[in-house]
Every structure is written in structure tokens, then in C-alpha cells.
Motif scaffolding. Structure first.
Motif, short mmCIF file in Angstrom:
data_model
loop_
_atom_site.label_atom_id
_atom_site.label_comp_id
_atom_site.label_asym_id
_atom_site.label_seq_id
_atom_site.Cartn_x
_atom_site.Cartn_y
_atom_site.Cartn_z
N GLU A 1 29.71 41.38 79.90
CA GLU A 1 28.73 40.56 81.16
C GLU A 1 27.73 40.61 81.49
OE1 GLU A 1 31.37 42.32 83.84
OE2 GLU A 1 33.22 42.25 83.18
N GLY A 2 27.18 39.77 81.99
CA GLY A 2 25.72 39.75 83.08
C GLY A 2 25.60 40.26 84.39
N GLY A 3 26.64 40.69 84.91
CA GLY A 3 25.88 40.77 86.63
C GLY A 3 24.76 41.70 86.89
N VAL A 4 23.87 40.06 87.25
CA VAL A 4 22.32 40.81 87.61
C VAL A 4 22.36 42.60 88.50
CG1 VAL A 4 20.36 40.54 88.42
CG2 VAL A 4 21.27 38.49 87.54
N ALA A 5 23.30 42.23 89.69
CA ALA A 5 23.20 43.19 90.89
C ALA A 5 24.18 44.40 90.01
CB ALA A 5 24.05 42.93 91.66
N ALA A 6 25.02 44.37 88.58
CA ALA A 6 25.99 45.53 88.26
C ALA A 6 24.64 46.12 87.19
CB ALA A 6 26.28 44.84 87.51
N GLY A 7 23.60 45.34 87.42
CA GLY A 7 22.47 45.97 86.34
C GLY A 7 23.00 45.14 85.26
N LEU A 8 23.30 44.77 84.47
CA LEU A 8 23.77 44.00 83.16
C LEU A 8 23.08 42.34 82.95
CD1 LEU A 8 27.41 44.36 83.61
CD2 LEU A 8 26.56 46.09 82.23
N GLY A 9 22.85 42.24 83.57
CA GLY A 9 21.84 41.33 83.02
C GLY A 9 20.56 40.57 83.98
N ALA A 10 19.76 39.02 83.75
CA ALA A 10 18.99 38.82 83.70
C ALA A 10 18.71 37.88 84.28
CB ALA A 10 18.24 38.94 82.82
N LEU A 11 18.13 38.37 85.90
CA LEU A 11 17.76 36.24 86.15
C LEU A 11 16.46 35.59 85.28
CD1 LEU A 11 15.29 37.69 89.62
CD2 LEU A 11 18.78 37.26 89.37
N ASP A 12 17.61 33.97 85.48
CA ASP A 12 17.11 32.91 85.13
C ASP A 12 17.21 31.43 85.31
OD1 ASP A 12 16.31 32.06 82.45
OD2 ASP A 12 17.96 32.24 81.16
N SER A 13 16.65 30.66 84.67
CA SER A 13 16.93 29.49 85.60
C SER A 13 16.96 28.01 84.51
CB SER A 13 15.40 29.09 86.70
OG SER A 13 14.27 29.21 85.59
N PRO A 14 17.57 27.45 84.74
CA PRO A 14 17.62 26.30 83.35
C PRO A 14 16.24 25.57 82.84
CG PRO A 14 19.03 25.44 85.38
CD PRO A 14 18.24 26.65 85.87
N TYR A 15 16.38 25.60 81.55
CA TYR A 15 15.07 24.66 81.67
C TYR A 15 16.29 23.55 80.43
CZ TYR A 15 11.73 22.55 78.74
OH TYR A 15 10.56 21.33 78.55
N LEU A 16 16.06 22.17 81.20
CA LEU A 16 16.78 21.06 81.05
C LEU A 16 16.50 20.68 79.89
CD1 LEU A 16 18.39 19.82 84.54
CD2 LEU A 16 19.19 21.51 82.92
N CYS A 17 17.42 20.22 79.08
CA CYS A 17 16.80 19.57 77.35
C CYS A 17 18.14 18.15 77.13
CB CYS A 17 16.73 20.41 76.11
SG CYS A 17 18.51 21.31 75.76
N LEU B 1 20.97 30.40 87.20
CA LEU B 1 21.22 30.53 85.82
C LEU B 1 20.78 32.49 86.40
CD1 LEU B 1 22.12 29.60 82.84
CD2 LEU B 1 19.80 29.71 82.64
N ARG B 2 21.23 32.88 85.42
CA ARG B 2 21.88 34.68 84.82
C ARG B 2 22.14 34.90 83.75
NH1 ARG B 2 26.95 37.05 87.66
NH2 ARG B 2 27.87 35.04 86.93
N THR B 3 21.26 35.00 82.46
CA THR B 3 21.25 35.68 81.20
C THR B 3 21.78 37.59 80.93
OG1 THR B 3 19.96 33.40 81.21
CG2 THR B 3 19.54 35.73 79.32
N LYS B 4 21.68 37.60 80.05
CA LYS B 4 22.79 39.07 79.27
C LYS B 4 22.23 38.61 77.91
CE LYS B 4 27.60 37.66 78.30
NZ LYS B 4 28.86 37.67 78.76
N LEU B 5 21.98 39.86 77.31
CA LEU B 5 21.70 40.52 75.35
C LEU B 5 23.49 39.54 75.07
CD1 LEU B 5 20.75 44.00 75.37
CD2 LEU B 5 19.63 41.39 75.01
N SER B 6 23.24 39.22 74.34
CA SER B 6 24.27 38.09 73.46
C SER B 6 25.63 39.64 72.38
CB SER B 6 23.75 37.49 72.59
OG SER B 6 23.68 38.49 70.97
N THR B 7 24.77 40.33 73.17
CA THR B 7 25.93 42.06 72.25
C THR B 7 26.47 42.20 74.09
OG1 THR B 7 23.96 42.87 72.98
CG2 THR B 7 24.64 41.87 70.91
N ALA B 8 26.02 42.08 75.10
CA ALA B 8 26.42 42.26 76.28
C ALA B 8 28.60 41.60 76.25
CB ALA B 8 26.08 42.53 77.22
#
Ligand code: ADP
Ligand code: MG
Length: 586
Positions: free
Chosen positions: A525-541, A516-523
């Protein structure tokens, strides 16, 4: 000073959310502020206000986007936050959730990769769906890759104007004419999804057939979020973090391909960029391979080195520095910048001509292009590759995809893009992030190319609008004294698949893990390697349909009924913002 408190609430009907059953409830923000005052100390309240201000800032124009509650009540107390973030950064550094700096490259130094402090909530039902559909997508990609007629007709118009895709296709044509030396392909795929607010269901963004990354780091990220929840005293929540064995599964796939190659002395070669920023993810794969089978050497070479030092043996073995290469794993070669000259193209052709098992083979690479994705979304096409029940499952995850070819369908898509640019993403045939066009620029770009053949190099995709949620984005060198403000973020789920086979049969077909990778809602794109996103993991609800319908006459403290803890969960643009939402872990 502030306007209204907005509560976005929805009714669950037939397992689906629709616009019609969403009710927006407006309350005076004074009520909210009063509520916050009751909840917090002055210091906490200041932090809430700062966080709200930040959310307001990052949230302009996104008023009507749905929200998901975060997994914990936010904001966290400042002291606690500072303390946990310090530990979290060190955890990331010590466990290799790291990359090399792009701005200040020093190969001896790593910095942690951007990450979110808390795991993002993700509906369990949709997560399960993504996991279960992966073997079907593996089968689809495998069949598409082996269908020359389909690949060539789908890419025909694009090949006339897109030099890079044409060159890849020419390699395919060349090896086809020669006769394919190695009929077996290895696919390490990643299918990416965004949750769609309208339906509350996942929609596929794309499927990656080349250099599908982050299986290594993501496998560790679940452990990281276990650690953070534990530090926050929430052991009870850990059960909602799904197991992730992506790294083990991907590497097992490579080793199965290596076994099929059937030479104990053969090596696995990673084809890498000249400078690898995402080094930890790649090394995790290398170390895992060595740990699963210590007898298999792993080497890393860039395309230039391969062009200088590789040759074919008498049986078309790929020989490089006196080693025979059994499996080639491409982590480069998917963008024009990786081919500095004809030498690198020659290296790609040489590898394709060889007996080595390629991940991906050239036709697998082509099967992952956006143009092929768009061709698969045309009516009646999936049916050619999949059984009716599989077809209907795959159709569910597709969203609108349109050709921009110079024909009547393309003209219609051009018109749609000009009329409603915000509803679409314009995509060229490129991988790696940062190439797509969004918002008003879609109109400008389409208008500029509408009379030229160039438009066939692009596709138009309906823009998916994912729900936002709050989280803390932790980035290296952040100026906020180790205490980042709350941000509105959106997550993109990736599911990894392994497929091995040839034109006759599929030998291995598995789903192996997720990211799971996560980005600001305003961005955009969210590629982590491209410096746009952040590493994440899912919390299942439970699901996105969890949001309950609130009676506007209810007082804030009534929202905190047992088992339905109220959470400060949303921010908003314009004059006001802040909402209350609920999360029901399951
Ligand atoms: P790439 O091959 O460059 O990764 P993608 O198609 O994955 O290309 O697009 C890059 C990013 O752009 C995605 O990760 C996602 O954040 C965003 N994006 C792509 N398509 C859409 C879409 N249809 N709706 C919303 N966001 C999208
Ligand atoms: Mg992508």
C-alpha cells in the motif's frame, strides 16, 4: 558477478499491450556495464552501482513486472542530486507539502511529507481517460447513494457481521424513517487508479466518498515539480506537467453547497480527528475557502466536541457554540477508532438529522464502501444506473471484484483465493489504508474464515500489477546524507470529482483535479498519510505502449538514436538487473 541485462519491450497493436506482443530480450550485463562506463565518470558509475544494488534489493520477485521509463535520464550526478534535494526539501517545507510527525508529535512543528524528487511518468491517454470518466463516476455514485434498495441489498450480508458498517447503516435507516431533513448532498469524491501492466490501461482501485484527501497538497505538488525540473535545467519538460486545480474546485464545491443552504451567517464545519497529522492538506482547504469567500467562517471540531456542544434548533438547524452549521465536511468518522463511545455515534446521528448539507451524507458514505463497489461490478448492475455508452466506459476501468458471501459465488471466490492468493487483494469495509490483506496472507485469512459468516464482511479483488519506474524517494530523517538511492516505485492516480444534488436531480457534476502518490514497488500500500507513500505528480508521456521492440543484435549506443534517448531505467531481481528503457514525452 552479474547475469543478464533484461530489456522488456513491447509492440503496440490496436492501441493495446498484450502479453503476447511483449518480447523479453536478454543481453550480457557486461555489455551494460561497458555502456555505463562510457556514459559516466567513476563517481557516477559508483552511484549507478549503488542504485542498481538498491533496486535489486527492493525488487525481489517482481522480475516480470513491466517498466515505465522515468522522465529523465537517471541516475543524476551525485552533486547535482544533493543540491536539488536540499532545495526540494526546503521548497516542500516552505509551501506546506508537510505533515505533523507521528513519531514525535509537536503541534508547533511540521515536517515535509515524503515525496519523490521527479514527477512520475504517466501515459497521457490514460490520464485523459481518468479525467473524462470522472463526471460519469460522480453520476454513478450519486444515483447509487439515492437507491435505498440497492444499498440495503448490497450491504445486507456485510451488515450482519461488520459492526461498523451496520452502525452507519442504522443511522441511514433512522433518518430515512424520520424523513430526510436535508435532501441535498455534497460529494467530494476521489477515484483511485493503478495502471495495469497487462492492458496498459487504468484500473480503478476504489472510489472514496468520505474524507477524500490530498487535494490541497497535490495542487501545490505540480508547482513543486515545475520548480525541480527548472532547477535541473529542463524547462522544456514543464509542458508535460498537467495543470491541477483540485483545491480550488473542491472548495468551490463546498461554497456552492453553502450557497444552497441559503443562510449568510452559516459556517462550514470540518469534522476532524482528535489529532490531525495531515494538517496542511486540511488547512489548505480552509484557507482556500476563506480566500474564495472571506465571509464564510470555517470551524473545526472532533466528534467528541460535537457530541458535547451541538444541538438541533427548531427547524433542525445544527447549532454549535452559538453558530449555525450550513455545511459539514467530514475528514474523520470513516473508521471505528474515531468513535470512542456512544457519544460520537450520537454526534454522527445528530448531524445526519440536521438541515446541514453533509459531505458526505450517510448514504453517500455507504455508497463508497468496498462491498458496494463489488456489487456494482456484478453483471447487469451498472446498466441500472447508467446509459449503455456510459456503462461500457465504466466497465473498462473495473477489474475483477468478487463477493465472499456464503453462497455458490462466494464459495468459488474462496477457492480462487486459496489457489492463487497472490492474484488477489482481500479487503474489509474500511477506509484509510492498512486494512487490506495481500500475498500468502490472503490464503491464510480466507482459509481461517471460510466456514464462518465473517467472510461476508470482506471482498476479494483481483490484484492490479502496475508498472515500475525509477525515482528518488525523499523522506524526512533519511539516513542517506541527503542523497537517497534510486528506488523502484509505482504510482497511484487519484481524480477528484464534485457532485451536488438530491434524489431528483444533479445540480453540479465536475471533475476538478488530480493527485498522484507513489510507493516502493515492494510495498503493498502507499497511503501518504499512513506513512507508506510519497507525494508525486504526473509527467504525461505518450503511453505505456511506447516501449520499442529492440533487436538483440543492436549495440547499446545504437539505442541512442536521435529523439530516442536511451535511459538507465530499470532494475531487476534475482541474479541480475538493470534495463534500458525509453520515454517519449508527448
Ligand atoms: P483504503 O480504503 O484503505 O484506501 P484501498 O482499496 O484504496 O483501501 O486499498 C489501499 C491500497 O492498497 C491502495 O491505495 C493500493 O495501493 C493497494 N491496493 C488496493 N487494491 C488493490 C488492487 N486490487 N491491486 C493492487 N493494489 C491494490
Ligand atoms: Mg484507498
Amino acid at each position: 558477478m552479474v547475469g543478464n541485462l533484461i530489456l522488456s519491450s513491447s509492440l503496440k497493436r490496436h492501441g493495446r499491450l498484450t502479453r503476447q506482443n511483449q518480447a523479453e530480450i536478454y543481453l550480457k550485463v557486461d555489455q551494460l556495464v561497458g555502456f555505463l562506463c562510457n556514459l559516466t565518470t567513476p563517481q557516477k558509475r559508483r552511484h549507478v552501482e549503488n542504485s542498481v544494488a538498491n533496486v535489486k534489493k527492493t525488487n525481489k520477485g517482481k522480475m516480470d513486472q513491466n517498466r515505465m521509463a522515468p522522465c529523465l535520464q537517471l541516475p543524476l550526478d551525485n552533486k547535482l542530486l544533493e543540491n536539488v534535494i536540499e532545495k526540494a526539501k526546503d521548497w516542500a517545507l516552505m509551501h506546506g507539502a508537510c505533515m505533523r510527525s507521528r513519531t514525535n508529535l509537536n503541534k508547533d512543528v511540521l515536517q515535509f511529507a515524503p515525496f519523490v524528487l521527479l514527477p512520475s511518468t504517466f501515459p497521457r491517454r490514460e490520464f485523459k481517460k481518468a479525467v473524462e470518466i470522472q463526471p460519469i463516476l460522480n453520476e454513478l455514485v450519486h444515483k447509487v447513494a439515492h437507491d435505498y434498495e440497492f444499498l440495503s441489498s448490497s450491504l445486507k450480508s456485510t451488515n450482519t457481521v461488520d459492526h461498523f458498517t451496520r452502525r452507519l447503516f442504522e443511522i441511514y435507516e433512522t433518518v430515512r424513517k424520520d424523513g430526510i431533513t436535508q435532501p441535498t448532498s455534497l460529494g467530494l469524491l476521489r477515484s483511485d487508479y493503478l495502471l495495469n501492466c497487462d492492458s496498459g490501461t487504468i484500473k480503478q482501485v476504489e472510489i472514496n466518498t468520505v474524507a477524500s484527501s490530498f487535494g490541497g497538497i497535490s495542487t501545490h505538488l505540480g508547482h513543486y515539480h515545475r520548480y525541480v525540473l527548472q532547477e535541473l535545467g529542463r524547462m522544456d519538460m514543464i509542458q508535460n506537467l498537467p495543470e491541477n486545480h483540485a483545491l480550488q474546485g473542491l472548495c468551490q464545491g463546498m461554497l456552492e453547497a453553502w450557497k444552497l443552504y441559503n443562510n449568510e451567517k452559516a459556517v462550514i464545519m470540518f469534522v476532524v480527528e482528535d489529532v490531525t497529522y495531515n494538517i496542511c492538506d486540511q488547512r489548505f482547504h480552509e484557507f482556500e475557502l476563506r480566500s474564495q469567500n472571506p465571509n464564510v467562517p470555517v470551524i473545526r471540531r472532533n466528534l467528541t466536541q460535537i457530541s458535547e456542544r451541538a444541538k438541533l434548533g427548531s427547524k433542525k438547524e445544527l447549532i454549535l457554540d452559538d453558530m449555525e452549521v450550513g455545511v459539514i465536511y467530514f475528514r474523520a468518522g470513516y473508521e471505528p477508532g474515531h468513535y470512542h463511545s456512544e457519544n460520537e455515534w450520537n454526534a454522527r446521528l445528530l448531524m445526519e438529522r440536521s438541515r446541514a448539507i453533509k459531505c458526505p451524507s450517510i448514504y453517500y458514505h455507504l455508497a463508497g464502501t468496498k462491498k458496494v463497489q463489488q456489487a456494482l461490478a456484478k453483471p447487469g448492475v451498472l446498466e441500472k444506473f447508467l446509459s449503455p455508452d456510459k456503462t461500457s466506459v465504466v466497465k473498462e476501468i473495473f477489474t475483477g471484484l468478487y463477493s465472499l458471501d456464503k453462497d455458490e459465488f462466494g464459495d468459488r471466490a474462496v477457492q480462487m483465493a486459496i489457489e492463487n492468493p497472490g492474484h488477489f487483494v482481500l479487503k474489509p469495509q474500511r477506509e484509510g489504508g492498512g486494512n487490506n490483506v495481500y500475498g500468502d496472507k490472503v490464503r491464510t485469512a480466507v482459509e481461517a474464515m471460510k466456514d464462518s459468516e465473517e467472510r461476508s464482511a470482506w471482498i476479494l479483488m483481483e490484484r492490479i500489477s502496475p508498472p515500475m519506474q525509477l525515482n528518488y524517494l525523499v523522506r524526512p530523517g533519511d539516513p542517506n546524507n541527503g542523497c537517497p538511492p534510486l528506488s523502484d516505485v509505482v504510482g497511484e492516480l487519484g481524480i477528484f470529482g464534485v457532485v451536488i444534488g438530491d434524489s431528483e436531480k444533479i445540480l453540479v457534476n465536475k471533475q476538478v483535479g488530480h493527485m498522484l502518490r507513489t510507493k516502493l514497488s515492494t510495498a503493498d500500500e502507499g497511503g501518504v498519510a499512513a506513512g507508506l507513500g510519497a507525494l508525486d505528480s504526473p509527467y504525461l508521456c505518450k503511453s505505456t505502449n511506447k516501449i520499442m521492440l529492440l533487436d538483440p543484435s543492436l549495440q547499446p549506443d545504437r539505442w541512442r538514436s536521435p529523439g530516442r534517448e536511451a535511459r538507465v531505467a530499470s532494475g531487476g531481481p534475482g541474479e541480475t538487473l538493470v534495463g534500458i528503457d525509453l520515454c517519449q514525452p508527448n
